[in-house]
Design a protein around this motif. Structure first.
Motif, PDB file in Angstrom:
ATOM      1  N   ALA A 307       0.821  -1.213   0.000  1.00 18.49           N
ATOM      2  CA  ALA A 307       0.000   0.000   0.000  1.00 18.49           C
ATOM      3  C   ALA A 307       0.857   1.267   0.000  1.00 18.49           C
ATOM      4  N   GLU A 308       2.018   1.191   0.646  1.00 19.94           N
ATOM      5  CA  GLU A 308       2.864   2.378   0.764  1.00 19.94           C
ATOM      6  C   GLU A 308       4.174   2.233  -0.011  1.00 19.94           C
ATOM      7  N   ASP A 309       4.174   1.348  -1.006  1.00 23.31           N
ATOM      8  CA  ASP A 309       5.381   1.115  -1.814  1.00 23.31           C
ATOM      9  C   ASP A 309       5.791   2.409  -2.517  1.00 23.31           C
ATOM     10  N   PRO A 310       6.958   2.971  -2.173  1.00 22.70           N
ATOM     11  CA  PRO A 310       7.341   4.249  -2.793  1.00 22.70           C
ATOM     12  C   PRO A 310       7.669   4.119  -4.284  1.00 22.70           C
ATOM     13  N   THR A 311       7.881   2.875  -4.777  1.00 21.96           N
ATOM     14  CA  THR A 311       8.186   2.734  -6.205  1.00 21.96           C
ATOM     15  C   THR A 311       6.964   2.289  -7.009  1.00 21.96           C
ATOM     16  N   GLY A 312       5.817   2.227  -6.353  1.00 26.62           N
ATOM     17  CA  GLY A 312       4.551   1.968  -7.044  1.00 26.62           C
ATOM     18  C   GLY A 312       3.603   3.083  -6.648  1.00 26.62           C
ATOM     19  N   ALA A 313       2.321   2.912  -6.962  1.00 24.27           N
ATOM     20  CA  ALA A 313       1.324   3.907  -6.525  1.00 24.27           C
ATOM     21  C   ALA A 313      -0.004   3.186  -6.340  1.00 24.27           C
ATOM     22  N   THR A 314      -0.016   2.314  -5.323  1.00 24.82           N
ATOM     23  CA  THR A 314      -1.153   1.407  -5.151  1.00 24.82           C
ATOM     24  C   THR A 314      -2.457   2.151  -4.868  1.00 24.82           C
ATOM     25  N   VAL A 315      -2.384   3.152  -3.998  1.00 26.31           N
ATOM     26  CA  VAL A 315      -3.607   3.890  -3.647  1.00 26.31           C
ATOM     27  C   VAL A 315      -4.124   4.641  -4.872  1.00 26.31           C
ATOM     28  N   ASP A 316      -3.220   5.277  -5.601  1.00 23.91           N
ATOM     29  CA  ASP A 316      -3.579   5.976  -6.825  1.00 23.91           C
ATOM     30  C   ASP A 316      -4.190   5.009  -7.839  1.00 23.91           C
ATOM     31  N   LEU A 317      -3.626   3.797  -7.916  1.00 25.83           N
ATOM     32  CA  LEU A 317      -4.150   2.777  -8.828  1.00 25.83           C
ATOM     33  C   LEU A 317      -5.575   2.391  -8.432  1.00 25.83           C
ATOM     34  N   ALA A 318      -5.792   2.195  -7.125  1.00 23.49           N
ATOM     35  CA  ALA A 318      -7.144   1.858  -6.649  1.00 23.49           C
ATOM     36  C   ALA A 318      -8.133   2.961  -7.024  1.00 23.49           C
ATOM     37  N   LEU A 319      -7.709   4.218  -6.871  1.00 24.58           N
ATOM     38  CA  LEU A 319      -8.583   5.345  -7.201  1.00 24.58           C
ATOM     39  C   LEU A 319      -8.808   5.457  -8.711  1.00 24.58           C
ATOM     40  N   SER A 320      -7.828   4.989  -9.501  1.00 22.86           N
ATOM     41  CA  SER A 320      -7.974   5.066 -10.969  1.00 22.86           C
ATOM     42  C   SER A 320      -9.081   4.155 -11.485  1.00 22.86           C
ATOM     43  N   LEU A 321      -9.455   3.134 -10.702  1.00 20.94           N
ATOM     44  CA  LEU A 321     -10.481   2.189 -11.156  1.00 20.94           C
ATOM     45  C   LEU A 321     -11.802   2.901 -11.443  1.00 20.94           C
ATOM     46  N   GLU A 322     -12.083   3.949 -10.665  1.00 22.50           N
ATOM     47  CA  GLU A 322     -13.394   4.582 -10.860  1.00 22.50           C
ATOM     48  C   GLU A 322     -13.414   5.499 -12.082  1.00 22.50           C
ATOM     49  N   LYS A 323     -12.223   5.755 -12.669  1.00 20.31           N
ATOM     50  CA  LYS A 323     -12.203   6.659 -13.814  1.00 20.31           C
ATOM     51  C   LYS A 323     -12.442   5.912 -15.127  1.00 20.31           C
ATOM     52  N   ALA A 324     -12.470   4.582 -15.074  1.00 22.56           N
ATOM     53  CA  ALA A 324     -12.606   3.807 -16.310  1.00 22.56           C
ATOM     54  C   ALA A 324     -14.069   3.515 -16.596  1.00 22.56           C
ATOM     55  N   SER A 325     -14.474   3.722 -17.855  1.00 20.70           N
ATOM     56  CA  SER A 325     -15.881   3.532 -18.221  1.00 20.70           C
ATOM     57  C   SER A 325     -16.281   2.068 -18.150  1.00 20.70           C
ATOM     58  N   LEU A 326     -15.286   1.154 -18.210  1.00 17.66           N
ATOM     59  CA  LEU A 326     -15.620  -0.266 -18.319  1.00 17.66           C
ATOM     60  C   LEU A 326     -15.900  -0.924 -16.997  1.00 17.66           C
ATOM     61  N   THR A 327     -15.602  -0.231 -15.908  1.00 20.64           N
ATOM     62  CA  THR A 327     -15.836  -0.864 -14.622  1.00 20.64           C
ATOM     63  C   THR A 327     -17.072  -0.209 -14.044  1.00 20.64           C
ATOM     64  N   GLN A 328     -18.091  -1.029 -13.960  1.00 22.75           N
ATOM     65  CA  GLN A 328     -19.461  -0.609 -13.712  1.00 22.75           C
ATOM     66  C   GLN A 328     -19.590   0.480 -12.654  1.00 22.75           C
ATOM     67  N   SER A 329     -20.295   1.509 -13.002  1.00 21.61           N
ATOM     68  CA  SER A 329     -20.570   2.655 -12.129  1.00 21.61           C
ATOM     69  C   SER A 329     -19.286   3.165 -11.475  1.00 21.61           C
ATOM     70  N   GLY A 330     -18.169   2.866 -12.123  1.00 21.09           N
ATOM     71  CA  GLY A 330     -16.880   3.391 -11.680  1.00 21.09           C
ATOM     72  C   GLY A 330     -16.638   3.245 -10.202  1.00 21.09           C
ATOM     73  N   ARG A 331     -16.386   2.017  -9.772  1.00 24.78           N
ATOM     74  CA  ARG A 331     -16.184   1.808  -8.339  1.00 24.78           C
ATOM     75  C   ARG A 331     -14.717   1.678  -7.982  1.00 24.78           C
TER      76      ARG A 331
END
Length: 398
Positions: A307-331
């Protein structure tokens, strides 16, 4: 905050409700083992020093999880560049709490030396070819996932299931699935390396998705299919075809299990990047095939190192899920992590986690969350139980 040992990074309210609902409950653990030839590429993964070692990582982890450190393993835990297998964490918790463990073979190069439920899958080819699995295999594995998700939940009313995985190279197939679903995931995924090999992963994913596009344009594959990207308005990607092109056998099994189990109990997807990809897949599959599921019953549980990996962006990735049209009601799912620390461990293999090695796997983070939830275990109890496993492993055959 009801439990300082568990941190909620996204969807705090839904996460809190989920934790309240299952406090005091013991889960069942299902671990889906799979393999992708992507994991054999030099340098792609630190889960085994050599490509040859990595062929047996899932078998070794499964054997250790099932039998523990005293068992003379047919597939011993592979040597790692640094660190110790995360299965030590899972085994420590499941053994102490007597949590039932079910192992599933979704597609391994060789059968593991433990009692497993064989799902009749196959190993995936390298995702860079854009033809990782047959679509018939993907459909079969998805149906098996639905069936077993229902079975796991049926024996488990009012409780929850933890769905874990072991797929070497799985964060790279995860990146491919996320990207294929139109989610901006480049540079955000994790790896078993201390500094994530983003460029290597991204090059493979781009090659695989290009090949998939090419074969679709030549009319291969039954369902009409164009790859959607976040910027294009082309018709959406078919999620099961996407898995066939660039995925691995675990993803679609866990997606099916989670969809079915969520209808009657709680579900914790155990992992970081890989389970965020599975969550995106669940949303896309449910939408494409009009399947009912209960998103409020599903959370993602991992370790603080992910979750806090400084060389990744896990929280940002989780939040990106809601921006995609293909994932129902952007959750966005609630992303939970155990605050387990190895900073004070007397073992250098465990302290290596604090330098970014290994991070997660075999449901390690979710196991710790389960220990906090059911028995209110604190840091010192977790550390003692995990160190005891390592000590037993070190003395078993010396």
């Amino acid at each position: 905050m009801p439990n300082s040992q568990i941190r909620i990074y996204t969807q705090k309210e839904q996460g809190e409700e989920w934790l309240q609902r299952y406090r005091g409950c013991l889960p069942v653990f299902a671990c889906v083992l799979g393999f992708t030839e992507t994991g054999l590429i030099p340098g792609i993964s630190a889960a085994g020093c050599t490509p040859e070692d990595r062929k047996y990582t899932a078998c070794a982890d499964a054997e250790f999880l099932y039998y523990g450190p005293e068992h003379k393993a047919q597939y011993p835990l592979p040597p790692l560049t640094a660190g110790a297998s995360p299965v030590l964490i899972s085994r420590a918790v499941f053994e102490s709490l007597k949590i039932p463990v079910h192992l599933f073979n979704a597609g391994l190069p060789q059968p593991p030396a433990v009692p497993v439920i064989d799902l009749g899958g196959r190993t995936a080819q390298c995702l860079s070819g854009g033809a990782a699995m047959e679509i018939t295999t993907v459909h079969h594995l998805f149906k098996q996932g639905l069936l077993w998700g229902e079975r796991l939940a049926a024996n488990n009313q009012h409780k929850y299931v933890i769905l874990g995985e072991c797929v070497v190279g799985g964060t790279t197939t995860a990146l491919a699935i996320l990207t294929g679903l139109g989610i901006d995931a480049a540079g955000k995924v994790n790896s078993s390396h201390p500094v994530c090999n983003h460029a290597q992963k991204w090059a493979l994913v781009q090659t695989g998705l290009e090949k998939m596009r090419g074969s679709r344009e030549q009319g291969a594959g039954g369902e009409n299919f164009t790859l959607s990207s976040s910027s294009s308005s082309s018709s959406p990607v078919n999620p099961l075809q996407l898995v066939a092109a660039v995925g691995d056998p675990m993803q679609v099994v866990v997606a099916g299990m989670a969809i079915a189990a969520s209808r009657s109990c709680g579900v914790m997807l155990a992992g970081g990047t890989q389970m965020l990809a599975v969550y995106a897949l669940i949303s896309a599959i449910a939408q494409a095939y009009a399947l009912s599921w209960q998103p409020e019953e599903v959370v993602v549980g991992t370790t603080r190192w992910v979750a806090e990996d400084p060389t990744g962006a896990t929280v940002d990735l989780a939040l990106s899920l809601e921006k995609a049209s293909l994932t129902q009601s952007g959750r966005t799912p609630p992303l939970l992590a155990t605050h387990l620390s190895f900073a004070d461990s007397r073992y250098p293999q465990l302290r290596a986690y604090e330098q970014g090695f290994v991070k997660e796997g075999m449901g390690a983070g979710a196991a710790c969350i389960a220990a906090h939830l059911s028995q209110n275990w604190q840091q010192h109890q977790l550390l003692a139980a995990i160190e005891a496993q390592l000590e037993r492993l070190n003395t078993a055959f010396h």
